[in-house]
Structure formats: structure tokens, C-alpha cells
Design an enzyme around this catalytic site. Structure first.
Site, PDB file in Angstrom:
ATOM      1  CG  ASP A  85      28.758 -35.486 -19.023  1.00  0.00           C
ATOM      2  OD1 ASP A  85      28.601 -36.155 -20.063  1.00  0.00           O
ATOM      3  OD2 ASP A  85      27.856 -35.301 -18.193  1.00  0.00           O
ATOM      4  CG  HIS A  86      28.545 -33.363 -23.269  1.00  0.00           C
ATOM      5  ND1 HIS A  86      28.495 -32.057 -23.692  1.00  0.00           N
ATOM      6  CD2 HIS A  86      27.614 -33.493 -22.301  1.00  0.00           C
ATOM      7  CE1 HIS A  86      27.559 -31.415 -23.020  1.00  0.00           C
ATOM      8  NE2 HIS A  86      27.005 -32.271 -22.159  1.00  0.00           N
ATOM      9  CG  ASP A  87      31.254 -30.973 -26.043  1.00  0.00           C
ATOM     10  OD1 ASP A  87      31.891 -30.979 -27.112  1.00  0.00           O
ATOM     11  OD2 ASP A  87      30.077 -31.364 -25.951  1.00  0.00           O
ATOM     12  CB  ALA A  88      34.702 -32.027 -19.776  1.00  0.00           C
TER      13      ALA A  88
END
Length: 126
Positions: A85-88
Site C-alpha cells: 500500500d501507499h508509502d510502505a
């Protein structure tokens, strides 16, 4: 028992490789011995956001999803139906089994393996 190494650095010098071995430690050892350049392979059914970063030698398999601003390290395997997911952040030499889910802002440290269907929660370090 005699073991041999079939790798020949002078064979097809211009070829770019991936090391498709699921064992993270073995994959890392082999990467250290290979003199060829590495490429990235992304299955045509995978979705990778434009702002995501994918390191060299990484494989993203069928129906995987890598969301905005995610960072995938070098020589990782993001398996079928997995989600980052985002920003992982996924460090180098990580292997995710099918349907693993890494939530936003999570951090997967180098050499980890995520089991089938395993979830790493938002902002968790694993």
C-alpha cells in the site's frame, strides 16, 4: 559431493538478469557473485503506481498491486495478488508469498518473508 557453479560471467555479457530463487539468503548470496546487470520484471497484470519505486532485480508477479509512493528494494519478490500500500517501504531481499498485504507506511526490513495472506498493519515494522 562435488558441486559446480554453472554461472559464466562472459556468457551473454549484455544480458540483464533476475535471480528467481525464493530463499532470500540464497538469492542475496548469488546476487553478490553475479557480474551481469540486473533488470526488473513486472507482470502485465500487476498494477504499479507511477510514483512507486522498484529496485533492480525485483520481480512483481501477476495481479500484484503497488500503490503510490511505495518503495520496493532490490532483488525482492512481490508475489501474485500481493499488495504494497501507499508509502510502505520494503527493503532489499524480501519475499512476499501470494496475497500478502503490506499496509500504508509499514516497513518490511531486509530479508524478511511474508507468508501467504499475511498482513502487516499500518506503520508496523516487520
Amino acid at each position: 559431493m562435488h558441486t559446480s557453479n554453472p554461472y559464466n560471467e562472459s556468457y551473454e555479457k549484455e544480458a540483464e538478469l533476475i535471480i528467481g530463487i525464493g530463499n532470500n539468503e540464497v538469492r542475496k548470496r548469488i546476487v553478490g557473485e553475479v557480474k551481469h546487470r540486473f533488470t526488473t520484471v513486472i507482470h502485465p497484470t500487476a498494477y504499479v503506481a507511477r510514483s512507486a519505486e522498484i529496485g533492480e532485480g525485483t520481480v512483481v508477479l501477476a495481479n500484484a498491486v503497488i500503490q503510490a509512493d511505495a518503495k520496493i528494494g532490490k532483488h525482492c519478490i512481490i508475489n501474485a495478488n500481493g499488495t504494497v500500500d501507499h508509502d510502505a517501504i520494503v527493503d532489499d531481499y524480501v519475499c512476499t508469498y501470494p496475497a500478502a498485504y503490506i499496509a500504508g507506511f509499514a516497513h518490511i526490513t531486509e530479508g524478511q518473508t511474508l507468508e501467504p495472506g499475511q498482513m502487516v498493519w499500518k506503520s508496523e515494522v516487520f
